[in-house]
Design a protein around this motif. Structure first.
Motif, PDB file in Angstrom:
ATOM      1  N   THR A  46      -3.311   7.290 -19.125  1.00 54.39           N
ATOM      2  CA  THR A  46      -3.991   6.169 -19.990  1.00 54.39           C
ATOM      3  C   THR A  46      -2.831   5.842 -20.838  1.00 54.39           C
ATOM      4  OG1 THR A  46      -6.067   7.194 -20.705  1.00 54.39           O
ATOM      5  CG2 THR A  46      -5.318   5.837 -22.270  1.00 54.39           C
ATOM      6  N   VAL A  77      -3.449   9.567   1.226  1.00 52.10           N
ATOM      7  CA  VAL A  77      -2.937   8.637   0.214  1.00 52.10           C
ATOM      8  C   VAL A  77      -2.149   7.923   0.099  1.00 52.10           C
ATOM      9  CG1 VAL A  77      -4.477   7.741  -1.565  1.00 52.10           C
ATOM     10  CG2 VAL A  77      -6.116   9.156   0.215  1.00 52.10           C
ATOM     11  N   CYS A  89     -10.923   0.127  -7.063  1.00 56.32           N
ATOM     12  CA  CYS A  89     -10.332  -0.887  -8.378  1.00 56.32           C
ATOM     13  C   CYS A  89      -8.266  -1.620  -8.307  1.00 56.32           C
ATOM     14  CB  CYS A  89      -9.810   0.518  -9.422  1.00 56.32           C
ATOM     15  SG  CYS A  89     -11.150   1.739 -10.199  1.00 56.32           S
ATOM     16  N   LEU A 127      -9.796  15.547  -4.956  1.00 52.46           N
ATOM     17  CA  LEU A 127      -9.017  15.335  -3.677  1.00 52.46           C
ATOM     18  C   LEU A 127      -8.371  16.688  -3.301  1.00 52.46           C
ATOM     19  CD1 LEU A 127      -7.295  11.576  -3.574  1.00 52.46           C
ATOM     20  CD2 LEU A 127      -9.604  12.532  -3.420  1.00 52.46           C
ATOM     21  N   ARG A 173      -0.748  -0.039 -21.166  1.00 52.72           N
ATOM     22  CA  ARG A 173      -0.287  -1.754 -20.027  1.00 52.72           C
ATOM     23  C   ARG A 173      -0.933  -2.055 -19.860  1.00 52.72           C
ATOM     24  NH1 ARG A 173       4.050   1.762 -19.426  1.00 52.72           N
ATOM     25  NH2 ARG A 173       2.495   3.363 -18.414  1.00 52.72           N
ATOM     26  N   MET A 202      -6.691   4.973 -15.446  1.00 54.91           N
ATOM     27  CA  MET A 202      -6.400   5.804 -14.436  1.00 54.91           C
ATOM     28  C   MET A 202      -7.709   7.028 -14.016  1.00 54.91           C
ATOM     29  SD  MET A 202      -5.162   6.007 -11.408  1.00 54.91           S
ATOM     30  CE  MET A 202      -4.616   7.372  -9.698  1.00 54.91           C
ATOM     31  N   PRO A 203      -8.761   7.162 -13.648  1.00 53.92           N
ATOM     32  CA  PRO A 203      -9.303   8.545 -13.485  1.00 53.92           C
ATOM     33  C   PRO A 203      -8.472   9.584 -13.062  1.00 53.92           C
ATOM     34  CG  PRO A 203     -10.028   6.669 -11.880  1.00 53.92           C
ATOM     35  CD  PRO A 203      -9.230   6.828 -12.730  1.00 53.92           C
ATOM     36  N   LEU A 214       8.340   3.913  -8.359  1.00 51.76           N
ATOM     37  CA  LEU A 214       8.615   4.802  -9.823  1.00 51.76           C
ATOM     38  C   LEU A 214       8.753   6.033  -8.965  1.00 51.76           C
ATOM     39  CD1 LEU A 214       5.098   3.652 -11.144  1.00 51.76           C
ATOM     40  CD2 LEU A 214       7.043   4.376 -11.880  1.00 51.76           C
ATOM     41  N   HIS A 232       4.681  -1.110  -7.097  1.00 53.40           N
ATOM     42  CA  HIS A 232       6.125  -0.796  -7.701  1.00 53.40           C
ATOM     43  C   HIS A 232       5.778   0.503  -7.648  1.00 53.40           C
ATOM     44  CE1 HIS A 232       2.759  -0.962 -10.805  1.00 53.40           C
ATOM     45  NE2 HIS A 232       3.147   0.564 -11.129  1.00 53.40           N
ATOM     46  N   THR A 233       5.109   1.091  -6.649  1.00 55.15           N
ATOM     47  CA  THR A 233       4.849   2.534  -6.123  1.00 55.15           C
ATOM     48  C   THR A 233       5.889   2.766  -6.333  1.00 55.15           C
ATOM     49  OG1 THR A 233       2.346   2.512  -5.905  1.00 55.15           O
ATOM     50  CG2 THR A 233       3.163   4.190  -5.992  1.00 55.15           C
ATOM     51  N   ARG A 287       6.077   9.289 -18.040  1.00 52.76           N
ATOM     52  CA  ARG A 287       6.044   7.724 -17.237  1.00 52.76           C
ATOM     53  C   ARG A 287       7.415   7.531 -18.287  1.00 52.76           C
ATOM     54  NH1 ARG A 287       5.532   2.880 -16.914  1.00 52.76           N
ATOM     55  NH2 ARG A 287       4.541   1.762 -14.939  1.00 52.76           N
TER      56      ARG A 287
HETATM   57  C1  HEC Z   1     -11.821   3.243 -11.298  1.00 51.87           C
HETATM   58  C2  HEC Z   1     -10.312   2.581 -10.991  1.00 51.87           C
HETATM   59  C3  HEC Z   1      -9.627   3.858 -10.734  1.00 51.87           C
HETATM   60  C4  HEC Z   1      -9.504   4.557  -9.490  1.00 51.87           C
HETATM   61  C5  HEC Z   1     -10.161   4.462  -8.311  1.00 51.87           C
HETATM   62  C6  HEC Z   1      -7.976   4.412  -9.243  1.00 51.87           C
HETATM   63  N1  HEC Z   1      -7.520   3.708 -10.071  1.00 51.87           N
HETATM   64 FE1  HEC Z   1      -5.306   3.987 -10.032  1.00 51.87          FE
HETATM   65  N2  HEC Z   1      -5.224   2.988 -11.474  1.00 51.87           N
HETATM   66  C7  HEC Z   1      -6.601   2.212 -12.196  1.00 51.87           C
HETATM   67  C8  HEC Z   1      -5.266   1.791 -13.882  1.00 51.87           C
HETATM   68  C9  HEC Z   1      -6.409   1.240 -14.968  1.00 51.87           C
HETATM   69  C10 HEC Z   1      -4.722   2.163 -13.308  1.00 51.87           C
HETATM   70  C11 HEC Z   1      -3.562   1.610 -14.898  1.00 51.87           C
HETATM   71  C12 HEC Z   1      -3.654   3.405 -16.465  1.00 51.87           C
HETATM   72  C13 HEC Z   1      -2.592   2.281 -17.468  1.00 51.87           C
HETATM   73  O1  HEC Z   1      -1.491   2.011 -17.293  1.00 51.87           O
HETATM   74  O2  HEC Z   1      -3.320   2.852 -18.182  1.00 51.87           O
HETATM   75  C14 HEC Z   1      -3.580   2.663 -12.594  1.00 51.87           C
HETATM   76  C15 HEC Z   1      -2.669   3.130 -12.259  1.00 51.87           C
HETATM   77  C16 HEC Z   1      -2.468   3.863 -10.901  1.00 51.87           C
HETATM   78  C17 HEC Z   1      -1.120   3.947 -10.169  1.00 51.87           C
HETATM   79  C18 HEC Z   1      -0.050   3.370 -11.608  1.00 51.87           C
HETATM   80  C19 HEC Z   1       0.982   4.099 -11.776  1.00 51.87           C
HETATM   81  C20 HEC Z   1       2.069   3.600 -13.227  1.00 51.87           C
HETATM   82  O3  HEC Z   1       3.228   5.163 -13.234  1.00 51.87           O
HETATM   83  O4  HEC Z   1       2.437   2.414 -12.871  1.00 51.87           O
HETATM   84  C21 HEC Z   1      -0.826   4.428  -8.984  1.00 51.87           C
HETATM   85  C22 HEC Z   1       0.154   4.532  -8.433  1.00 51.87           C
HETATM   86  C23 HEC Z   1      -2.607   4.120  -8.671  1.00 51.87           C
HETATM   87  N3  HEC Z   1      -3.147   4.266 -10.121  1.00 51.87           N
HETATM   88  C24 HEC Z   1      -2.748   4.987  -7.984  1.00 51.87           C
HETATM   89  C25 HEC Z   1      -3.657   4.611  -7.504  1.00 51.87           C
HETATM   90  C26 HEC Z   1      -4.672   6.148  -5.937  1.00 51.87           C
HETATM   91  C27 HEC Z   1      -3.286   5.881  -4.963  1.00 51.87           C
HETATM   92  C28 HEC Z   1      -6.004   5.777  -5.900  1.00 51.87           C
HETATM   93  C29 HEC Z   1      -7.131   6.126  -5.801  1.00 51.87           C
HETATM   94  C30 HEC Z   1      -6.520   7.964  -4.719  1.00 51.87           C
HETATM   95  C31 HEC Z   1      -5.925   5.424  -8.037  1.00 51.87           C
HETATM   96  N4  HEC Z   1      -4.960   4.450  -8.039  1.00 51.87           N
HETATM   97  C32 HEC Z   1      -7.721   5.059  -7.617  1.00 51.87           C
HETATM   98  C33 HEC Z   1      -7.306   2.513 -12.191  1.00 51.87           C
HETATM   99  C34 HEC Z   1      -7.698   2.869 -11.608  1.00 51.87           C
END
Ligand code: HEC
Length: 182
Positions: free
Chosen positions: A108, A130, A69, A122, A111, A116-117, A89, A85-86, A173
């Motif tokens: 969810t 990670v 993703c 893990l 934006r 993000m699932p 945060l 931008h991590t 958040r």
């Molecule tokens: C299936 C897709 C998917 C996977 C796999 C995934 N993410 Fe995400 N992630 C997203 C989406 C979509 C968002 C934004 C969600 C929202 O703001 O609604 C996000 C948001 C984030 C954010 C931002 C949070 C914020 O407040 O802005 C971080 C950091 C992040 N993911 C890290 C990770 C890490 C590290 C992994 C692996 C362990 C991971 N993601 C796996 C889809 C994914």
């Protein structure tokens, strides 16, 4: 004689194919142990008084769980955000805990077009690795300095088991992120 040679050729090809399949299977299973086998992961647990060696685990864990993703370089694509931008945060008050919760319970927001699932499957060690990987890559490292204390595996366990939905994580958040920040 010709039959004999033809048989040898057939057996040689068959043996080659079987070995190639076995080698491929072995390679796959060697990769799969990460995050599927807590006992194997336990090998990475730091001995008392020793630092947690998370670099290799973090890179592998990111590739396996996140890059589909967020992209191999954390640049995101389509409805998946960049991860540059991590660190901001992480540095905000409450952000350290918030980032763990994003991974345990998902996120969810309005934006992005996708959620993000949750990644609660893990292992503590892998999630720590990670998170540290993301904080030290994708441009995040520029916001950290010598005083930054990265994650330790003991920080993850106490945050498990909360009643928190991906919408609840978004509420947190809003509380931690200063207005105007991404
Ligand atoms: C299936 C897709 C998917 C996977 C796999 C995934 N993410 Fe995400 N992630 C997203 C989406 C979509 C968002 C934004 C969600 C929202 O703001 O609604 C996000 C948001 C984030 C954010 C931002 C949070 C914020 O407040 O802005 C971080 C950091 C992040 N993911 C890290 C990770 C890490 C590290 C992994 C692996 C362990 C991971 N993601 C796996 C889809 C994914």
């Amino acid at each position: 004689m010709r039959h004999f040679l033809a048989n040898i050729a057939t057996y040689t090809i068959a043996i080659f194919l079987i070995s190639a399949a076995a080698l491929f299977g072995w390679g796959r299973s060697a990769q799969l142990v990460i995050s599927d086998e807590p006992t194997v992961l336990q090998r990475f647990a730091p001995a008392p008084g020793h630092p947690f060696e998370w670099t290799a685990l973090g890179e592998k864990g990111y590739r396996r769980n996140c890059q589909s993703c967020h992209g191999p370089e954390g640049r995101g694509w389509d409805q998946y955000p960049k991860l540059d931008h991590t660190a901001s945060l992480f540095l905000a008050a409450g952000g350290r805990e918030y980032l763990i919760d994003v991974h345990l319970y998902g996120l969810t927001s309005a934006r992005w077009g996708a959620p993000m699932p949750p990644m609660a499957h893990l292992h503590d060690l892998e999630l720590t690795a990670v998170l540290n990987h993301v904080l030290t890559h994708f441009g995040n490292d520029q916001r950290l300095d010598d005083r930054t204390v990265l994650y330790e595996p003991e920080e993850i366990g106490p945050r498990r088991g909360q009643e928190l939905s991906p919408w609840g994580v978004e509420k947190r958040r809003q509380e931690i992120v200063l207005p105007g920040r991404q």
